[in-house]
Write a protein that holds these residues in place. Structure first.
Motif, PDB file in Angstrom:
ATOM      1  N   LEU A  11      74.947  77.328  17.666  1.00 26.11           N
ATOM      2  CA  LEU A  11      74.184  76.118  17.347  1.00 26.11           C
ATOM      3  C   LEU A  11      74.933  74.836  17.695  1.00 26.11           C
ATOM      4  CD1 LEU A  11      72.572  77.249  13.984  1.00 26.11           C
ATOM      5  CD2 LEU A  11      71.616  77.322  16.285  1.00 26.11           C
ATOM      6  N   LEU A  12      76.071  74.961  18.347  1.00 27.86           N
ATOM      7  CA  LEU A  12      76.848  73.829  18.857  1.00 27.86           C
ATOM      8  C   LEU A  12      77.318  72.890  17.753  1.00 27.86           C
ATOM      9  CD1 LEU A  12      74.557  72.973  21.931  1.00 27.86           C
ATOM     10  CD2 LEU A  12      76.327  74.727  21.759  1.00 27.86           C
ATOM     11  N   THR A  13      77.552  73.429  16.568  1.00 29.66           N
ATOM     12  CA  THR A  13      77.963  72.590  15.434  1.00 29.66           C
ATOM     13  C   THR A  13      79.354  71.995  15.630  1.00 29.66           C
ATOM     14  OG1 THR A  13      78.719  74.579  14.281  1.00 29.66           O
ATOM     15  CG2 THR A  13      76.501  73.768  13.765  1.00 29.66           C
ATOM     16  N   ARG A  14      80.176  72.589  16.465  1.00 29.68           N
ATOM     17  CA  ARG A  14      81.527  72.054  16.700  1.00 29.68           C
ATOM     18  C   ARG A  14      81.543  70.961  17.761  1.00 29.68           C
ATOM     19  NH1 ARG A  14      84.620  77.292  17.953  1.00 29.68           N
ATOM     20  NH2 ARG A  14      82.534  77.959  18.462  1.00 29.68           N
ATOM     21  N   TRP A  15      80.440  70.775  18.442  1.00 30.58           N
ATOM     22  CA  TRP A  15      80.369  69.725  19.453  1.00 30.58           C
ATOM     23  C   TRP A  15      80.315  68.373  18.746  1.00 30.58           C
ATOM     24  CZ3 TRP A  15      77.160  70.793  24.428  1.00 30.58           C
ATOM     25  CH2 TRP A  15      77.503  72.030  24.951  1.00 30.58           C
ATOM     26  N   LYS A  16      81.133  67.467  19.173  1.00 35.74           N
ATOM     27  CA  LYS A  16      81.212  66.138  18.551  1.00 35.74           C
ATOM     28  C   LYS A  16      80.458  65.080  19.353  1.00 35.74           C
ATOM     29  CE  LYS A  16      83.779  67.827  15.381  1.00 35.74           C
ATOM     30  NZ  LYS A  16      83.045  68.468  14.332  1.00 35.74           N
ATOM     31  N   THR A  17      79.561  65.493  20.201  1.00 38.37           N
ATOM     32  CA  THR A  17      78.777  64.558  20.995  1.00 38.37           C
ATOM     33  C   THR A  17      77.503  64.182  20.230  1.00 38.37           C
ATOM     34  OG1 THR A  17      77.773  66.444  22.118  1.00 38.37           O
ATOM     35  CG2 THR A  17      79.644  65.403  23.209  1.00 38.37           C
ATOM     36  N   GLY A  18      76.839  63.150  20.682  1.00 39.88           N
ATOM     37  CA  GLY A  18      75.608  62.695  20.032  1.00 39.88           C
ATOM     38  C   GLY A  18      74.426  63.595  20.353  1.00 39.88           C
ATOM     39  N   PRO A  19      73.262  63.268  19.825  1.00 32.44           N
ATOM     40  CA  PRO A  19      72.095  64.139  19.988  1.00 32.44           C
ATOM     41  C   PRO A  19      71.635  64.294  21.442  1.00 32.44           C
ATOM     42  CG  PRO A  19      71.489  62.116  18.840  1.00 32.44           C
ATOM     43  CD  PRO A  19      72.974  62.135  18.961  1.00 32.44           C
ATOM     44  N   PHE A  20      71.610  63.214  22.218  1.00 31.85           N
ATOM     45  CA  PHE A  20      71.156  63.314  23.599  1.00 31.85           C
ATOM     46  C   PHE A  20      72.093  64.179  24.424  1.00 31.85           C
ATOM     47  CE2 PHE A  20      71.434  61.988  28.015  1.00 31.85           C
ATOM     48  CZ  PHE A  20      70.138  62.226  28.441  1.00 31.85           C
ATOM     49  N   LEU A  21      73.379  63.877  24.371  1.00 35.19           N
ATOM     50  CA  LEU A  21      74.339  64.609  25.194  1.00 35.19           C
ATOM     51  C   LEU A  21      74.463  66.071  24.751  1.00 35.19           C
ATOM     52  CD1 LEU A  21      76.120  64.126  27.621  1.00 35.19           C
ATOM     53  CD2 LEU A  21      77.988  63.540  26.080  1.00 35.19           C
ATOM     54  N   THR A  22      74.432  66.321  23.462  1.00 39.05           N
ATOM     55  CA  THR A  22      74.486  67.696  22.968  1.00 39.05           C
ATOM     56  C   THR A  22      73.259  68.471  23.433  1.00 39.05           C
ATOM     57  OG1 THR A  22      75.741  67.001  21.027  1.00 39.05           O
ATOM     58  CG2 THR A  22      74.665  69.149  20.918  1.00 39.05           C
ATOM     59  N   ALA A  23      72.087  67.860  23.318  1.00 34.73           N
ATOM     60  CA  ALA A  23      70.855  68.531  23.756  1.00 34.73           C
ATOM     61  C   ALA A  23      70.873  68.749  25.261  1.00 34.73           C
ATOM     62  CB  ALA A  23      69.631  67.717  23.346  1.00 34.73           C
ATOM     63  N   PHE A  24      71.277  67.734  26.005  1.00 35.88           N
ATOM     64  CA  PHE A  24      71.285  67.857  27.462  1.00 35.88           C
ATOM     65  C   PHE A  24      72.251  68.948  27.917  1.00 35.88           C
ATOM     66  CE2 PHE A  24      73.176  66.830  31.579  1.00 35.88           C
ATOM     67  CZ  PHE A  24      72.047  66.922  32.379  1.00 35.88           C
ATOM     68  N   LEU A  25      73.517  68.834  27.524  1.00 34.94           N
ATOM     69  CA  LEU A  25      74.517  69.803  27.987  1.00 34.94           C
ATOM     70  C   LEU A  25      74.283  71.198  27.409  1.00 34.94           C
ATOM     71  CD1 LEU A  25      77.750  67.617  27.813  1.00 34.94           C
ATOM     72  CD2 LEU A  25      76.484  68.324  29.858  1.00 34.94           C
ATOM     73  N   GLY A  26      73.994  71.267  26.116  1.00 36.64           N
ATOM     74  CA  GLY A  26      73.794  72.567  25.485  1.00 36.64           C
ATOM     75  C   GLY A  26      72.613  73.319  26.053  1.00 36.64           C
TER      76      GLY A  26
END
Length: 188
Positions: A92-107
């Protein structure tokens, strides 16, 4: 235009109850920012659809119609098997410290890269001869499957029988893939 509709329906079915839909809903819950998640997902999905359709268009130029039909059949058959098979747990990418747009885009870009949807889009692009129609159809089908998950979040699972949809669509994809393979081998 047929490839647009076929790819739209294929991606709508293949993404329903799939990891892309689940991750998008989880990110929408986590960030409480539907717009950023939708924008990131939409852009990631568009990039993947364009890439796979463009790559599929080259297959059509290199080989004759029967191997292209066999490639199409295998893409659908293997997508059906993937839909019926056990799935590993989703990060669920909980360890990613990026914002919502970048997390959604990259993930979501990484999750969709090499997924069954890309092979279906590529195979349909190889059959169609015009790569843009399967790209648009795939993107719209993915959006149609995932957008309700972002908006409804965990309520979607209560509204739709996701497991039954996946099993039914998986069986349908397997049957269509076998039919395409039999046509490629001139058994029918």
């Amino acid at each position: 235009m047929d490839s647009l509709i076929a790819t739209f329906l294929s991606l709508l079915l293949s993404e329903t109850g799939d990891r892309t839909q689940l991750l998008a809903a989880a990110l929408a819950l986590r960030f409480s920012n539907n717009r950023a998640v939708i924008a990131g997902f939409g852009l990631a999905s568009l990039a993947n659809c364009l890439l796979s359709a463009f790559a599929g268009s080259f297959v059509d130029e290199w080989i004759s119609q029967d191997p292209v039909r066999l490639f199409n059949g295998l893409a659908y058959f293997l997508a059906g098997i993937a839909m019926l098979a056990w799935r590993r747990n989703l990060d669920l990418l909980t360890r990613w410290k990026t914002g919502p747009f970048l997390t959604a885009f990259l993930g979501l870009f990484i999750l969709q890269f090499g997924d069954k949807g890309q092979f279906i889009i590529g195979a349909n692009a190889a059959m169609a001869g015009h790569w843009i129609f399967p790209a648009i159809g795939g993107w719209l089908g993915t959006i149609a499957a995932v957008l309700p998950a972002i908006i409804l979040k965990d309520k979607l699972a209560k509204l739709l029988p996701l497991k039954r949809i996946r099993i039914g669509a998986g069986l349908l994809f397997c049957a269509f893939g076998l039919l395409q393979a039999l046509r490629a081998w001139h058994f029918i």
